[in-house]
Enzyme design. Structure first.
Site, PDB file in Angstrom:
ATOM      1  N   HIS A 111      41.712  30.693  38.478  1.00 21.67           N
ATOM      2  CA  HIS A 111      42.978  31.338  38.887  1.00 21.67           C
ATOM      3  C   HIS A 111      43.602  30.664  40.106  1.00 21.67           C
ATOM      4  CE1 HIS A 111      42.367  34.474  35.999  1.00 21.67           C
ATOM      5  NE2 HIS A 111      41.291  34.962  36.596  1.00 21.67           N
ATOM      6  N   ASP A 148      36.874  32.034  29.358  1.00 22.75           N
ATOM      7  CA  ASP A 148      36.863  33.234  30.200  1.00 22.75           C
ATOM      8  C   ASP A 148      37.834  34.257  29.602  1.00 22.75           C
ATOM      9  OD1 ASP A 148      36.099  33.915  33.356  1.00 22.75           O
ATOM     10  OD2 ASP A 148      37.978  34.858  32.708  1.00 22.75           O
ATOM     11  N   HIS A 150      39.949  36.012  31.066  1.00 13.31           N
ATOM     12  CA  HIS A 150      41.250  35.957  31.749  1.00 13.31           C
ATOM     13  C   HIS A 150      41.893  34.582  31.537  1.00 13.31           C
ATOM     14  CE1 HIS A 150      38.732  38.835  34.109  1.00 13.31           C
ATOM     15  NE2 HIS A 150      39.831  39.567  34.007  1.00 13.31           N
ATOM     16  N   ASP A 229      32.988  36.841  30.769  1.00 14.25           N
ATOM     17  CA  ASP A 229      33.472  38.224  30.885  1.00 14.25           C
ATOM     18  C   ASP A 229      34.172  38.731  29.625  1.00 14.25           C
ATOM     19  OD1 ASP A 229      35.403  36.363  31.452  1.00 14.25           O
ATOM     20  OD2 ASP A 229      35.952  37.195  33.416  1.00 14.25           O
TER      21      ASP A 229
HETATM   22 ZN   LIG Z   1      37.511  36.144  34.100  1.00 10.90          ZN
END
Ligand SMILES: [Zn+2]
Length: 291
Positions: A111, A148, A150, A229
């Site tokens: 991120h 991931d 996200h 995740d």
């Molecule tokens: Zn993540």
């Protein structure tokens, strides 16, 4: 990151425990990560950003860089070592000493944008790895694989439109950071998955989008943003991947790497917050890398 924060030190011990339980210890060679240099970091971030992070590091207590992302007196060192592990992983693999590497590091990186920390991330570790491979080792084509849960918005921010990098990702959508679906650049192969999606949707995304894109690009090195995740036991999000899915997706990408990249794969830990599932899934991933 502070008490009760999901991005906690026990994540690394959970992976260590499962490596021992799986009997993988003897198959691995361990290295302590060096500190990344400003020159290495400045290939992915403006030097002013790197210097601002150094200045933000507290001598005592905690400072918040964003609502989710904090620094204590040890964080700068950890972030520099996480990015240093990216550089070292690339060096070990491109020197031919090892065919693959896995970096069990915190904080994660995907991120972290060009000039903005975000979502537990300070430096973008996979971006530092990719730029090191391109600039220091003279590669022309690097693929980043991000599974991931996200979207790796920071990695996209750094590489959108970069002809030397292709990024293939899956992520839950709509979900934090709410990016990756509006006009992604032509070198981004993003597959948003709805809440509740599991093995079947992962397999479709990989077979229909990732593999054709990677086959066409012929990467000379594959770098994983390895977040765990999306596992069904992870309450951070609502995808339903299983331990075996992480072995499967790694094997599919390894097949590409063996055909185009001399098998060279560098993997960096991103998310994964359900400790048991994180440890087990990381071991599934590492087993395929190491096979
Ligand atoms: Zn993540």
């Amino acid at each position: 990151m502070g008490a009760h924060h999901p991005e906690r030190p026990q994540r690394i011990s959970a992976i260590e425990d499962q490596l021992i339980a799986a009997g993988l210890e003897s198959a691995l060679t361990r290295f302590a990560a060096p500190l990344a240099t400003d020159e290495q970091l400045a290939r992915a971030h403006p030097l002013e950003y790197v210097q601002a992070i150094r200045r933000a590091a507290p001598r005592a207590g905690t400072v918040h860089l964003d609502p989710d992302t904090a620094m204590n007196p040890h964080t700068l060192n950890a972030a520099l070592r996480a990015a240093g592990a990216a550089v070292m992983g690339v060096d070990l693999v491109l020197s031919g000493k090892f065919s693959s590497s896995f970096a069990a590091v915190r904080p994660p990186g995907h991120h972290a944008c060009r000039a903005r920390p975000m979502g537990f991330c300070i430096f973008n570790n996979v971006a530092v790895a990719a730029r090191h491979a391109l600039h220091q080792h003279g590669l022309e084509r690097v693929a980043i694989i991000d599974f991931d849960v996200h979207h790796g918005n920071g990695t996209e921010d750094i590489f959108e439109g970069d002809e030397h990098v292709v990024m293939a990702s899956i992520f839950q959508h709509p979900f934090y950071p709410y990016s990756g679906t509006d006009n992604p650049a032509s070198n981004m192969f993003n597959v948003p998955l709805a809440a509740g999606a599991g093995s079947k949707e992962l397999k479709n995304a990989v077979n229909e989008v990732w593999l054709p894109a990677l086959e066409g690009f012929k990467p000379e090195l594959v770098i994983f943003s390895a977040g765990f995740d999306a596992h069904t036991e992870d309450d951070m999000a609502m995808l339903r991947f299983t331990d075996a899915d992480y072995a499967w997706v790694t094997a599919e990408v390894k097949d590409i790497a063996e055909r185009h990249s001399r098998g060279r794969m560098v993997s960096m830990l991103e998310g994964g917050y359900a400790l048991s599932a994180l440890g087990r899934s990381a071991v599934q991933h590492i087993k395929v890398l190491a096979a």
